[in-house]
Write an enzyme that holds these catalytic residues in place. Sequence first.
Site, PDB file in Angstrom:
ATOM      1  N   CYS A  11       0.947  -1.145  -0.039  1.00 25.98           N
ATOM      2  CA  CYS A  11      -0.049  -0.069   0.082  1.00 25.98           C
ATOM      3  C   CYS A  11       1.004   1.134   0.014  1.00 25.98           C
ATOM      4  CB  CYS A  11      -0.895   0.164   1.080  1.00 25.98           C
ATOM      5  SG  CYS A  11      -0.283   0.016   2.791  1.00 25.98           S
ATOM      6  N   CYS A  85      -2.180   1.473  -4.422  1.00 25.12           N
ATOM      7  CA  CYS A  85      -0.851   2.075  -4.489  1.00 25.12           C
ATOM      8  C   CYS A  85      -0.684   2.375  -6.217  1.00 25.12           C
ATOM      9  CB  CYS A  85       0.547   1.319  -4.435  1.00 25.12           C
ATOM     10  SG  CYS A  85       0.492  -0.282  -5.225  1.00 25.12           S
ATOM     11  N   CYS A  89       3.458   0.195  -8.284  1.00 27.90           N
ATOM     12  CA  CYS A  89       3.758  -1.117  -8.085  1.00 27.90           C
ATOM     13  C   CYS A  89       4.559  -1.446  -9.283  1.00 27.90           C
ATOM     14  CB  CYS A  89       2.850  -1.937  -7.431  1.00 27.90           C
ATOM     15  SG  CYS A  89       2.072  -1.383  -6.046  1.00 27.90           S
TER      16      CYS A  89
END
Length: 137
Positions: A11, A85, A89
Amino acid sequence: MPDKPSVLFVCVHNAGRSQMASAYLTHFAGDRVEVRSAGSQPADQINPAVVAAMAEEGIDISTEIPKVLTVDAVQASDVVITMGCGDTCPVFPGKRYLDWQLDDPAGQGVDAIRPIRDQVRSRIEKLTAELTSAEQA
């Protein structure tokens, strides 16, 4: 014999959702699953209200420290579960990616965090059953 499955929870701040998820998976799966968590912009500390909400479940995450998301952590994981996120990522072929839409507990009190915690727990219970049954097959 294949290595045990590995899961990375990501996150933004690695101070709430991903910490709850990694704590639950460790709690339910024990050493049968390798568990990591990280954040794209880690906070200075774990959200104290998240620590309190998890303590109600008998899980102590007070000593956890938010960690920065690294390419190595993603490459070393079989399953990467993101929680808010977005595109920060890294994505690698051959990895299993899941994106869990969960409210962000940042700035929330324990009362607001409990439902998020319970959603995380429910998803982790399913994931644990899936990962540990696959390992026994």
